[in-house]
Design an enzyme around this catalytic site. Structure first.
Site, PDB file in Angstrom:
ATOM      1  N   ASN A 141       0.830  -1.203   0.000  1.00  0.00           N
ATOM      2  CA  ASN A 141       0.000   0.000   0.000  1.00  0.00           C
ATOM      3  C   ASN A 141       0.864   1.253   0.000  1.00  0.00           C
ATOM      4  OD1 ASN A 141       0.929  -0.415   2.710  1.00  0.00           O
ATOM      5  ND2 ASN A 141      -0.615   1.055   3.389  1.00  0.00           N
ATOM      6  N   GLU A 154       3.047  -0.840   4.619  1.00  0.00           N
ATOM      7  CA  GLU A 154       2.881  -1.683   5.793  1.00  0.00           C
ATOM      8  C   GLU A 154       1.641  -2.574   5.740  1.00  0.00           C
ATOM      9  OE1 GLU A 154      -0.149   1.356   6.970  1.00  0.00           O
ATOM     10  OE2 GLU A 154       1.536   1.143   5.618  1.00  0.00           O
ATOM     11  N   CYS A 156       1.910   3.267   2.237  1.00  0.00           N
ATOM     12  CA  CYS A 156       2.941   3.425   3.269  1.00  0.00           C
ATOM     13  C   CYS A 156       3.710   2.144   3.529  1.00  0.00           C
ATOM     14  CB  CYS A 156       2.318   3.951   4.561  1.00  0.00           C
ATOM     15  SG  CYS A 156       1.551   5.570   4.375  1.00  0.00           S
TER      16      CYS A 156
END
Length: 755
Positions: free
Chosen positions: A448, A452, A450
Site C-alpha cells: 500500500n 505496511e 505506506c
C-alpha cells in the site's frame, strides 16, 4: 523541579490601568492582570518552567484595543520562543494556551463548554455534522457517557499536537473530548445493547488518554455522515481497457474519501507490444500511470489535499527502465508522472542476481501470456523461478520482445533514484507472500501507500482494504499491553462493520478477509524510558512478541464470540501456523514463552481467527504529534528541531527529553544498519508489514568519527538495502538523506493513509 519564583514581574509595574481589552464576543473591558496571571499559572502548572518569564515576555505586547485572542496568541509566541533543548516543556505550555483558545471560542460560539454532552450530540446531528447512528444511544445513555469526560486530558498536548488536533480532526464547535467520546460510542454501537456502554467507556479512556491512536480516516470521518473509515487500499489492473478505466474510477473513489491507494500495473503490456495484432502499437504502462497521476490531483479529497497513489510494477517488466525515469526532468514530458509514488515489486531471484552481478531479463507480460500461457504477475517463489527460467530458455525463439541488463547495474539505477527522490519504494514480493496466511485464495501483488498493509488482490473482484490504529508505547506500560491490544483489535473489527467501502471489490475484500492493522508508535520513547537503545534486540524482540501474541489472541477470542473470517478454512491459520504463516516449531525455538503459543495454535485451529491479517506498523508521522510521542518504531530524527509550518517554525521534541536526553539516538546520524536489524527483529512478530524509512546522512565524518574526511558511499547504502532483504524486511519505504545538515524530506504521503 519547578524553578523558584523571582520577585514580581514587569507586568505588574507596567502602566496597564487604562488599557481597554476587546473580548471574544466583541464587548470591551479594562485589562485585568490577575486574569492573565491566572491563565499563565494554569498553563505552566506541573511543568519545569518559570511562569514569571512568560509574563515578563508579554509586557511589551500590550496596547489599547488589544483583543483577548491577541493576548493569548502573544503568550503562545512567547512560550514557543523560550522553548529549547534545555527547556523543551515550554511547548506544552504553548499547547495548553492553544487549547484554552479553543475552549473560549466554543463557549462564545455555542454558549457553553463541556458539561452537556447529550445537548452537543443533538445540536451536531441537527447540523448534519454527526452521523445519526449516534442516536442509537438514548438521551439518558448519552448523558451518562458525558460524565466520563475528563477535561484535564485536554492539557496533555504540546503545541504541535494541539494545533494538528484542532485544525485537522475537530469539527466546528467541537471539543477534543467530545470528538473522542463520540468516536468511542460509535465504535461500540455494533456491540450487544447490554454491553455497548461498558465497551464504549473502555474505548473512550484508551483513546482520550492517548494509549490508542485512531488512524486519520477513522478519527476524521467516523462522526460525519457516510464517512469512509478505511486507510489503505490496493488494486491491480488487468491488461484490458475495461479493467484499466474501472480501476482508475475506483482510485478516484478511494481518493475522494481520503484513503491512500496502491495500484499494481504489472499485467499491462509493455511499450512496443502488440495491440489488435499490430506490433509496436502499445505505449506501455506509463500513459496509464499518467492517468492515475492526474486522477490523484483532480480528486483532491474534498479540497483538503491531493490524492495519494503508489503505482507498483514487477521488476521483470520491460518498462522498468522508463518507470524509473518517469519523475525525472529530462525527456518527453507527456510520459512523466510526478505526483504518484512509484514502487518496485522485487523477487528473491532478482536480488540473488544483484548480489552475484548476473544478467536479468526484462520481458513483456502480454507476449509471455499469449505465447507461453504464463501470467507472470501472479507468481512468486519457486513457481516464479521455474516460469522465469522457462521464459529465459525461450528467448529469440518464442519470446522476441525482451531486454537483458546486468542486475547490479539496474539496482544501482534504483538506488540513484532513491537518493535523488526518496523513491521507488521496494516491496520484497517473495517475503511478503511467504508470510501470507491466505495463499489458498490468491497472492499479494504489492504494498500500500505506506508499505505496511497488504493482502490478496484480484482485479475487479477483491481489492485490499484495511483499517488501522496504533498503540502508543510511550503511554502504555507492560502490564496494560494485553488489555490495550484487545481493545485495539476490537475497535478495528467493529470498524469493518461500520465503514462504507467506496466500491464493490473493496467491500468483497472486507467481508471475506476482515483485514485489520494494529500498529505501534513511540518505540523510541519506550526504549529511552528504560535506558535501552536500538541495539537491544532481545528486549525489542520480547516487546513485540508480547504485542504479536496479545493481538493474535484477541482476534482468536473474537472468533469465539463472532465467528472466524469467511476464508479461514484452508488458510495457514487453520493449519496451526501463526504470525507470518510460520510453523509452530519456529515459535518453540524463538519465543520467550513457548507454551502460550502452543495453546494459541490449538485454540485457533479449534475456534478460528476473526481477522486474516492483524498487525501492521504505519509511519504515523503526523498522528504521533497528536499522540505526543515519536513516530512509529523508528528513532527520532533529532532530539530537538523546528518544523516549518505555514504560520512559522514549531518546536518538535520527544516526550521524555527532559529526563532521558542521552537515551534518544538521533536518526540523522544513526547507522541505518541498526535500524534495519531492529525492524527485522520486530517483523518476525508482525504478520503484515512495517513502514521502514531509511535515513542516510551524506556529510563527512558522521558515521566515521575517526575518519573526518570520509562520507557515506553508494556501497554503504547498497549493503544496507541488501541487509534489509536478507534479514526478512518486507519493504523499504522512503529513502531520505541529510545533506549539509539539512533534512531533505519527500512528500508526506502518510497523511492520506495511516495518519
Amino acid at each position: 523541579m519547578q524553578q523558584t519564583l523571582s520577585p514580581q514581574p514587569n507586568l505588574l509595574t507596567h502602566n496597564t490601568s487604562n488599557i481597554q481589552v476587546i473580548r471574544r464576543d466583541g464587548s470591551t473591558t479594562l485589562l485585568n492582570i490577575a486574569k492573565i496571571r491566572s491563565v499563565v499559572e494554569w498553563a505552566c502548572e506541573g511543568k519545569e518552567v518559570n511562569p514569571i518569564t512568560l509574563e515578563a515576555g508579554l509586557t511589551t505586547r500590550l496596547k489599547n484595543g488589544v483583543t483577548t485572542r491577541e493576548i493569548q496568541d502573544n503568550l503562545i509566541d512567547c512560550a514557543l520562543g523560550m522553548c529549547s533543548p534545555s527547556e523543551p516543556e515550554w511547548r506544552y505550555v504553548a499547547g495548553r494556551l492553544h487549547i484554552w483558545n479553543l475552549w473560549k471560542d466554543v463557549i462564545v460560539s455555542r454558549g457553553y463548554g463541556y458539561g452537556d454532552y447529550a445537548k452537543t450530540v443533538r445540536l451536531q446531528v441537527e447540523a448534519n455534522q454527526y452521523d445519526r447512528q449516534i442516536l442509537t444511544y438514548s438521551t439518558e445513555e448519552l448523558s451518562l457517557a458525558g460524565t466520563w469526560i475528563n477535561q484535564e486530558w485536554d492539557k496533555d498536548y504540546d503545541y504541535a499536537g494541539a494545533v494538528l488536533l484542532t485544525k485537522r480532526y475537530l469539527l466546528p464547535d467541537e471539543l477534543p473530548q467530545e470528538a473522542f467520546l463520540t468516536c468511542a460510542l460509535l465504535l461500540a454501537s455494533v456491540e450487544a445493547p447490554q454491553q455497548r456502554l461498558i465497551v464504549a467507556q473502555q474505548f473512550y479512556e484508551a483513546i482520550a488518554r492517548r494509549k490508542i491512536s485512531l488512524a486519520t480516516p477513522i478519527l476524521a470521518n467516523l462522526r460525519i455522515p457516510n464517512g469512509s473509515l478505511s486507510s489503505c487500499f490496493i488494486t491491480a489492473i488487468d491488461d484490458n481497457l475495461e479493467s484499466i478505466f474501472g480501476e482508475i474510477t475506483n482510485t478516484a473513489r478511494i481518493s475522494k474519501n481520503g484513503g491512500g491507494v496502491g495500484v499494481n500495473v504489472s499485467r499491462i503490456r509493455s511499450t512496443g507490444s502488440w495491440v489488435m495484432g499490430k506490433k509496436n502499437a502499445s505505449g506501455g504502462v506509463v500513459p496509464w500511470i499518467k492517468l492515475l497521476n492526474d486522477t490523484a490531483i483532480a480528486v483532491n479529497q474534498g479540497g483538503r489535499r491531493a490524492g495519494a497513489v503508489t503505482v507498483g510494477v514487477d521488476i521483470w517488466h520491460l518498462d522498468v527502465p522508463e518507470f524509473l525515469e518517469m519523475q525525472t526532468e529530462n525527456g518527453d514530458q507527456r510520459r512523466k508522472a510526478y505526483d504518484v509514488f512509484p514502487q518496485l515489486v522485487i523477487t528473491d531471484e532478482f536480488m540473488r542476481r544483484v548480489v552475484a552481478k548476473q544478467e536479468w531479463t526484462l520481458v513483456d507480460p502480454y507476449e509471455v501470456r499469449t505465447k507461453l500461457g504464463i501470467e507472470l504477475a501472479t507468481l512468486w517463489g519457486e513457481q516464479f523461478e521455474t516460469a522465469y527460467r522457462q521464459i529465459e530458455s525461450e528467448l529469440d525463439q518464442t519470446i522476441t520482445l525482451y531486454k537483458k541488463i546486468n542486475a547490479r547495474e539496474l539496482f544501482k539505477e534504483i538506488m540513484r533514484s532513491q537518493v535523488e527522490t526518496g523513491m521507488p519504494y521496494l516491496a520484497f514480493k517473495d517475503t511478503i507472500n511467504r508470510a501470507n496466511p491466505n495463499q489458498h485464495e490468491g497472492y499479494i501483488p504489492g504494498v500500500n501507500l505506506c508499505c505496511e498493509s497488504f493482502s490478496n488482490v484480484k482485479p475487479g473482484v477483491e481489492s485490499h482494504c484495511c483499517n488501522l490504529v496504533s498503540i502508543n508505547l510511550a503511554n502504555t506500560e507492560e502490564t496494560e499491553l494485553p488489555n490495550i491490544c484487545q481493545l485495539a483489535v476490537r475497535i478495528l473489527d467493529n470498524t469493518i462493520d461500520l465503514t462504507n467501502p467506496p466500491f464493490a471489490a473493496s467491500k468483497n475484500h472486507n467481508d471475506k478477509y476482515r483485514t485489520i492493522g494494529v500498529g505501534c508508535m513511540g518505540l523510541a520513547d519506550w526504549l529511552a524510558k528504560r535506558r535501552l537503545t536500538y541495539d537491544h534486540l532481545s528486549e525489542i524482540s520480547y516487546l513485540f512478541e508480547e504485542f504479536g501474541y496479545w493481538c493474535t489472541h484477541a482476534s482468536m477470542e473474537l472468533a469465539k464470540e463472532r465467528g472466524a473470517y469467511s476464508a479461514f478454512a484452508g488458510s495457514e491459520w487453520s493449519k496451526g501456523k501463526l504470525i507470518g504463516a510460520k510453523p509452530l516449531e519456529w515459535f518453540l525455538e524463538n519465543a520467550r514463552d513457548q507454551e502460550r503459543w502452543v495453546n494459541l495454535s490449538q485454540d485457533i485451529q479449534t475456534h478460528g481467527i476473526r481477522n486474516s491479517h492483524i498487525s501492521a506498523i504505519a509511519p504515523n508521522t503526523s498522528s504521533s504529534l497528536v499522540q505526543g510521542c515519536t513516530a512509529s518504531v523508528l528513532p527520532a530524527y533529532s532530539k530537538f528541531f523546528y518544523d516549518k509550518w505555514a504560520k512559522g517554525a514549531v518546536p518538535i521534541a520527544p516526550p521524555f527529553l527532559q529526563d532521558f536526553f542521552w537515551f534518544y539516538p538521533e536518526n540523522k546520524s544513526l547507522d541505518q544498519r541498526k535500524v534495519v536489524k531492529a525492524v527485522a527483529t520486530m517483523q518476525k512478530w508482525i504478520d503484515t508489514g512495517i513502514s521502514m524509512e531509511l535515513l542516510f546522512n551524506l556529510n563527512q565524518g558522521v558515521y566515521f568519527p575517526n575518519e573526518p574526511e570520509r562520507c557515506l558511499k553508494a556501497k554503504d547504502i547498497y549493503e544496507t538495502l541488501i541487509l534489509a532483504w536478507e534479514s526478512g524486511c518486507k519493504a523499504v519505504y522512503y529513502i531520505r538523506t541529510v545533506q549539509k545538515d539539512d533534512f531533505k524530506e519527500s512528500n508526506d504521503t502518510c497523511v492520506a493513509c495511516a495518519n
